[in-house]
Scaffold this motif. Structure first.
Motif: not given
Lengths: 263, 334
Positions: B36-41, B196-197, B204-205, B213-216
């Motif tokens: 049920g979570e709203f997770l953003t990448l 959600y990407v 996102a906020l 939060v992604m990097r490389e």
């Protein structure tokens, strides 16, 4: 815009355009005139028109057999070329990498080589396989050389298709087969139909390969026409050519109509 | 950093890695997603967020690692068996099918038909406010309407979760804001897990329960929006959260680099905590934005509200800058 262009086309431009059109069309239309000749050899009619050579064509067992054989060969080789060319194009479209571009180019090779090269090669290989003078031999040769036409038209149709449609279909529960059947096929059908028409025409009037592979058992229509010209200049040949042109024109009109409906 | 309890996860990603040649698209990523979570990448392009989403969807096979759903290993399950709804950037509606048939498609693939299937299609279209568009073709609809059809199609078969790949980036700003609140409403209404990407930090906020939060190809930080905003783990996350100023330890006087938003810096009456000289001054009506540089060349950006009557610094002036300790965000690294 178009009327502007028409008004301003100069006489030399218009003249050369009509010359080119005549050079394209006239040699073919001469065949129609020759086919109704009243003389016993290939020539224009002298004292009036006669349908005797059409009668001859549709009562001669040899000509009818060749028409039938060419028709069967064209139908089967079109189906084979259609299936392989369509699936091959879809595969290249899905992979869409450097390798798939090379593969697509390979599928166009039969179109780029002179048919006599393919015919000669096929003759050598088919002889070993025992395919000379058989339906199998001609059908396989025509199917392989028909594939490029399907690849070109289907790849063009696929170029306009969003690659994400496949991912969407699969995320919605469609396996690969269902995705191709329910999503990809309906969207590229005009391209497939065009490819089938061209592959059919290719087989229907193909001569060079038939010269190498066809024989007494399998004697396609173009092959019999070729023999007719070489041996006895029988005007029936012209009647056959007329029928051939009409069938081809009919298929092209069908193809154009199909395209028009899509738009 | 991660405050939730892993026991309640439905989706678990463990040590996921994927390389293309020398490029590490995913580098040992581990993440749990609650029911049920709203997770953003969140991340810039090339950060691996879409690769991660496509691995979850089943379109990309990871080189290493495991994905489990409710304890079941789904790492190698084909996408059509996973039952994850998906919404794409370009909508990916089937152009040869009407809106009704588009939404019917996943039901048809599951062998559902007849009145019940038609009712579910109607319900899904009603949920996105497109009940009257069923017999239209996608090309007859606006971008926002097409995106709503894509949503209806992705939830009509009651998927385990909804995966959204930058679904709003093709829309204009106003429509995007409108669809953001609609997505949040839909999330509450259907109670589905949303992954959600996006590369847009404000999106996102405003929408997420949690942000990764992604990097490389790596996860830089995972947390609630206010965690990330108020306590960024490192300079990259802080910059992504819109922090303009970074004071190295030798200037801040502490052990860590300090992250300071432009509004946290103020002009000191005297020498202040940091000395700098003004290099740029831009007038914006309500405020004046300054850029100053310290002697060691660290740029500092700050604002002064206009109309205060005091004599404001000009380009080239030597100034001192102050800040309150409560506004400074100490960073763990660089």
């Amino acid at each position: 815009m178009s009327s502007f262009a028409r008004d301003n086309a100069s006489l030399p431009v218009r003249g050369s355009a009509w010359t080119i059109i005549c050079l394209m069309i006239l040699p073919m239309s001469v065949v129609f005139a020759v086919s109704v000749t009243d003389r016993p050899y290939l020539s224009l009619p002298e004292n009036g028109v006669s349908l005797q050579y059409y009668r001859n064509l549709f009562t001669s067992p040899e000509w009818l057999l060749s028409i039938w054989q060419s028709f069967v060969i064209a139908c089967v080789s079109t189906m084979v070329a259609g299936a392989l060319g369509t699936l091959g194009s879809i595969g290249c479209w899905r992979i869409s990498s450097g390798a798939s571009n090379v593969l697509r180019l390979v599928m166009l090779v039969p179109l780029m080589l002179p048919p006599i090269v393919y015919g000669l090669g096929a003759y050598q290989v088919w002889a070993d396989l025992g395919w000379i003078n058989t339906y199998t031999g001609i059908i396989v040769a025509h199917a392989m050389t028909g594939i490029p036409y399907v690849v070109i038209t289907v790849s063009t149709a696929l170029a306009g298709l969003d690659p994400k449609l496949e991912q969407a279909a699969r995320s919605l529960g469609a396996g690969m087969g269902a995705t191709i059947w329910y999503v990809i096929f309906p969207n590229i059908m005009p391209g497939i139909l065009s490819g089938l028409v061209f592959a059919f025409i290719h087989s229907w009037d193909e001569l060079v390969i038939a010269l190498f592979i066809a024989g007494r058992n399998v004697f396609t229509l173009p092959r019999r026409m070729w023999d007719g010209i070489n041996e006895n200049l029988d005007p029936t040949m012209a009647a056959v050519a007329s029928v051939l042109i009409l069938v081809t024109l009919g298929l092209l009109v069908f193809e154009l109509l199909g395209r028009g409906r899509k738009r | 950093m991660m405050t939730h309890t892993p026991e309640t996860d439905t989706l678990k990603i463990r040590d996921l890695s994927k390389t293309y040649g020398k490029f590490r698209a995913l580098d040992t990523v581990s993440l749990g997603v609650d029911q049920g979570e709203f997770l953003t990448l969140l991340g810039p392009s090339g950060s691996g967020k879409t690769t991660l989403l496509m691995s979850i969807a089943g379109f990309i096979q990871p080189d290493h690692g495991q994905i489990t759903l409710g304890g079941r290993d789904i790492t190698h399950m084909p996408p059509e068996k996973r039952s994850f709804g998906m919404v794409f950037q370009g909508y990916a509606l089937f152009p040869h099918l009407t809106v009704n048939d588009n939404v019917m498609f996943p039901l048809k693939m599951r062998g559902e038909k007849g009145a019940q299937a038609a009712r579910r299609v109607a319900e899904a279209l009603e949920l996105v406010g497109l009940s009257d568009k069923g017999i239209r073709y996608p090309r007859e609809l606006s971008g926002g309407q097409q995106q709503r059809v894509a949503l209806a199609r992705a939830i009509v078969f009651q998927p385990h979760m909804l995966l959204l790949d930058e679904p709003l980036s093709a829309l204009d700003t106003q429509l995007r804001g409108q669809l953001q609140s609609e997505l949040k409403r839909l999330h509450r209404a259907v109670g589905l897990t949303f992954i959600y990407v996006t590369h847009d930090q404000s999106e996102a906020l405003s929408m997420s329960d949690r942000i990764a939060v992604m990097r490389e190809g790596r996860l830089e930080q995972v947390g609630r929006p206010d965690d990330l905003y108020d306590r960024p783990a490192n300079r990259f996350v802080a910059e992504f959260m819109g922090v303009e100023n970074f004071l190295p330890p030798e200037l801040s006087g502490g052990q860590h680099t300090l992250a300071l938003r432009a509004h946290a810096l103020e002009l000191a009456a005297g020498r202040g905590r940091v000395a700098a000289h003004v290099t740029e001054r831009d007038y914006y009506g309500a405020e004046i934005r300054y850029t100053a540089h310290t002697e060691s060349g660290v740029p500092l950006r700050f604002k002064i509200a206009a109309g205060q009557g005091e004599s404001l610094p000009q380009e080239g002036d030597a100034i001192g800058l102050d800040w309150q300790d409560k506004d400074a965000l100490p960073l763990a690294d660089h």
